[in-house]
Design a protein around this motif. Structure first.
Motif, PDB file in Angstrom:
ATOM      1  N   GLU A   1      11.129  -0.279 -84.402  1.00  0.00           N
ATOM      2  CA  GLU A   1      12.076   0.466 -83.573  1.00  0.00           C
ATOM      3  C   GLU A   1      12.606   1.669 -84.333  1.00  0.00           C
ATOM      4  O   GLU A   1      13.756   1.706 -84.769  1.00  0.00           O
ATOM      5  CB  GLU A   1      13.244  -0.434 -83.163  1.00  0.00           C
ATOM      6  CG  GLU A   1      12.854  -1.641 -82.323  1.00  0.00           C
ATOM      7  CD  GLU A   1      14.088  -2.463 -81.957  1.00  0.00           C
ATOM      8  OE1 GLU A   1      14.659  -2.198 -80.903  1.00  0.00           O
ATOM      9  OE2 GLU A   1      14.462  -3.313 -82.783  1.00  0.00           O
ATOM     10  N   PRO A   2      11.794   2.690 -84.564  1.00  0.00           N
ATOM     11  CA  PRO A   2      12.238   3.839 -85.369  1.00  0.00           C
ATOM     12  C   PRO A   2      13.420   4.565 -84.754  1.00  0.00           C
ATOM     13  O   PRO A   2      14.261   5.106 -85.476  1.00  0.00           O
ATOM     14  CB  PRO A   2      10.997   4.727 -85.413  1.00  0.00           C
ATOM     15  CG  PRO A   2      10.155   4.296 -84.268  1.00  0.00           C
ATOM     16  CD  PRO A   2      10.419   2.829 -84.091  1.00  0.00           C
ATOM     17  N   GLU A   3      13.518   4.587 -83.382  1.00  0.00           N
ATOM     18  CA  GLU A   3      14.635   5.294 -82.757  1.00  0.00           C
ATOM     19  C   GLU A   3      15.962   4.593 -82.986  1.00  0.00           C
ATOM     20  O   GLU A   3      17.033   5.195 -82.895  1.00  0.00           O
ATOM     21  CB  GLU A   3      14.371   5.448 -81.240  1.00  0.00           C
ATOM     22  CG  GLU A   3      14.342   4.150 -80.443  1.00  0.00           C
ATOM     23  CD  GLU A   3      13.011   3.398 -80.577  1.00  0.00           C
ATOM     24  OE1 GLU A   3      12.915   2.287 -80.031  1.00  0.00           O
ATOM     25  OE2 GLU A   3      12.089   3.938 -81.223  1.00  0.00           O
ATOM     26  N   ALA A   4      15.906   3.288 -83.294  1.00  0.00           N
ATOM     27  CA  ALA A   4      17.143   2.531 -83.542  1.00  0.00           C
ATOM     28  C   ALA A   4      17.619   2.640 -84.983  1.00  0.00           C
ATOM     29  O   ALA A   4      18.699   2.148 -85.314  1.00  0.00           O
ATOM     30  CB  ALA A   4      16.923   1.057 -83.176  1.00  0.00           C
ATOM     31  N   TRP A   5      16.810   3.271 -85.818  1.00  0.00           N
ATOM     32  CA  TRP A   5      17.148   3.362 -87.248  1.00  0.00           C
ATOM     33  C   TRP A   5      17.068   4.820 -87.708  1.00  0.00           C
ATOM     34  O   TRP A   5      16.128   5.233 -88.389  1.00  0.00           O
ATOM     35  CB  TRP A   5      16.182   2.519 -88.084  1.00  0.00           C
ATOM     36  CG  TRP A   5      16.249   1.059 -87.790  1.00  0.00           C
ATOM     37  CD1 TRP A   5      15.599   0.387 -86.804  1.00  0.00           C
ATOM     38  CD2 TRP A   5      17.023   0.094 -88.492  1.00  0.00           C
ATOM     39  NE1 TRP A   5      15.899  -0.943 -86.817  1.00  0.00           N
ATOM     40  CE2 TRP A   5      16.789  -1.161 -87.866  1.00  0.00           C
ATOM     41  CE3 TRP A   5      17.906   0.140 -89.572  1.00  0.00           C
ATOM     42  CZ2 TRP A   5      17.387  -2.331 -88.285  1.00  0.00           C
ATOM     43  CZ3 TRP A   5      18.498  -1.029 -89.991  1.00  0.00           C
ATOM     44  CH2 TRP A   5      18.256  -2.249 -89.359  1.00  0.00           C
ATOM     45  N   PRO A   6      18.019   5.614 -87.372  1.00  0.00           N
ATOM     46  CA  PRO A   6      17.989   7.012 -87.835  1.00  0.00           C
ATOM     47  C   PRO A   6      18.249   7.083 -89.339  1.00  0.00           C
ATOM     48  O   PRO A   6      19.041   6.317 -89.875  1.00  0.00           O
ATOM     49  CB  PRO A   6      19.131   7.675 -87.048  1.00  0.00           C
ATOM     50  CG  PRO A   6      20.077   6.548 -86.767  1.00  0.00           C
ATOM     51  CD  PRO A   6      19.218   5.329 -86.556  1.00  0.00           C
ATOM     52  N   PRO A   7      17.544   8.020 -90.055  1.00  0.00           N
ATOM     53  CA  PRO A   7      17.756   8.144 -91.524  1.00  0.00           C
ATOM     54  C   PRO A   7      19.141   8.681 -91.838  1.00  0.00           C
ATOM     55  O   PRO A   7      19.662   9.561 -91.138  1.00  0.00           O
ATOM     56  CB  PRO A   7      16.676   9.134 -91.939  1.00  0.00           C
ATOM     57  CG  PRO A   7      16.365   9.918 -90.705  1.00  0.00           C
ATOM     58  CD  PRO A   7      16.552   8.973 -89.545  1.00  0.00           C
TER      59      PRO A   7
END
Length: 401
Positions: A4-10
């Protein structure tokens, strides 16, 4: 995070740095030179650009020569160990006989730089000299003989090494130029007075207080009170020298301070030592007897540094300069035949000139051995370690400006 890359912003990053190492590698350098023949004169020999290498048929490029020189004379790796390393780690077969031949050629090519360094060492009218034994092969006898590396050091400047198969006084005739006039500082070895006596007053001998101190230190076990007092007086002399170094005193200031402070200590020490000698309180072969005889025999030379602010209190600068050769000979044991001695002296001199200036000897040797074929005799002085170091500093300053 991957699912879930959109749920984990850098929100930032963490950087880890590591110091790594990549082993050296061999590579083949190809030099391609085109040949030309004049169209209307095909029968004439072709024209080809000159091959600017130090030896036309040698496969050793400047970088490889620099590596072999530095490995032996700076890192103290004997040629047989280098042969093993190249074979087992790089699958490159380089016979030690070939490497020995290349070292001889390189020493010949670097001889003008070596001679320039030696001339500079002798130019100041003050030089320290010491010698260290080195074994060399004696063909036909199946054994080694003892030769010597003679080191000449001008404090604050370079050191030059000269090879000789003996330790006789006549060796100094070849090492120190006939026109040299000034002070030679050494230990108490008899060759130096013999050499100075033949100079017709051109040479003044200065002795080394570190050697005198060593003799009294050896006597502390048998005569702790008297030897301790002697050592305390010598300690006062060294304290004065330490303070002068910390103040970065010049020759005139050093001479003035020594005249006002050191002289009275030396006169007091001389008076006590002379009295002990006259009273015959110690057997000549005892530790204290030997220390007293050594000091009194060399007393005029031990006092020379009081009269000239350039002169050091001891011979330690040349002894420190000669130390790397002592490390080397423990590894390679002997230097080959007698003719190889001067080759080692030449290359040791170049390496030490680089070391004293903080120059990477491999970088220096690689560049110089590359440039040498195109240089005239007059340009050789431009590639001595001193000149090369100054040129590098000037180049860095120009780029920074």
């Amino acid at each position: 995070v991957a699912a879930e890359p959109e749920a984990w912003p850098p929100t930032g990053e963490e950087v880890t740095e590591q110091l790594d190492y990549q082993p050296a590698r061999f590579f083949r350098r190809r030099i391609i030179r085109k040949k030309y023949v004049k169209r209307d004169e095909p029968h004439q020999a072709p024209i080809i650009a000159p091959l600017n290498t130090l030896q036309e048929r040698s496969i050793a490029a400047p970088g490889l020569l620099a590596q072999i020189i530095v490995a032996k004379y700076c890192d103290h790796l004997p040629l047989y160990r280098q042969e093993q390393i190249y074979a087992t780690r790089h699958a490159i077969q380089i016979p030690r006989q070939s490497m020995a031949r290349w070292l001889g050629l390189a020493a010949d090519w670097l001889r003008p730089s070596y001679e320039s360094i030696h001339t500079g060492v002798m130019a100041g009218g003050y030089v320290q000299v010491d010698e260290t034994p080195v074994e060399y092969l004696s063909p036909g006898n199946g054994q080694t003989k003892q030769g010597y590396l003679w080191a000449c050091k001008r404090p604050g400047a370079d050191v030059s090494f000269t090879w000789a198969t003996s330790r006789a006084a006549r060796c100094l005739d070849r090492i120190i130029p006939a026109e040299f006039t000034g002070t030679v500082q050494s230990d108490g070895y008899a060759a130096y007075p013999s050499f100075a006596n033949r100079s017709e007053g051109r040479i003044t001998l200065a002795a080394c207080w570190a050697h005198a101190r060593r003799k009294f230190h050896e006597a502390t076990e048998s005569t702790p009170q008297q030897a301790g007092w002697m050592l305390l007086q010598i300690q006062h002399l060294y304290r004065i020298e330490k303070e002068l170094r910390e103040k970065q005193a010049g020759a005139r200031q050093r001479q003035a301070v020594r005249a006002s402070e050191s002289r009275m200590i030396i006169e007091r020490l001389h008076k006590v030592i002379t009295r002990i000698k006259l009273l015959r309180l110690h057997l000549p072969q005892s530790a204290m007897g030997r220390a007293i005889d050594y000091a009194l025999t060399l007393w005029p030379q031990l006092s020379v540094y009081l009269e000239d602010g350039r002169i050091e209190i001891d011979n330690n600068p040349v002894e420190r300069a000669i130390r790397p050769t002592a490390i080397g000979k423990k590894n390679w044991l002997f230097i080959g035949e007698a003719e190889a001695g001067q080759r080692s002296a030449t290359l040791f001199t170049i390496i030490e000139a680089c070391r004293s200036r903080g120059i990477d000897p491999q970088t220096y040797l690689r560049e110089v051995l590359t440039r040498l074929p195109t240089l005239t005799n007059r340009q050789i002085k431009e590639v001595t370690p001193e000149a090369w170091s100054k040129a590098q500093q000037t180049d860095h300053q120009r780029k920074a400006a």
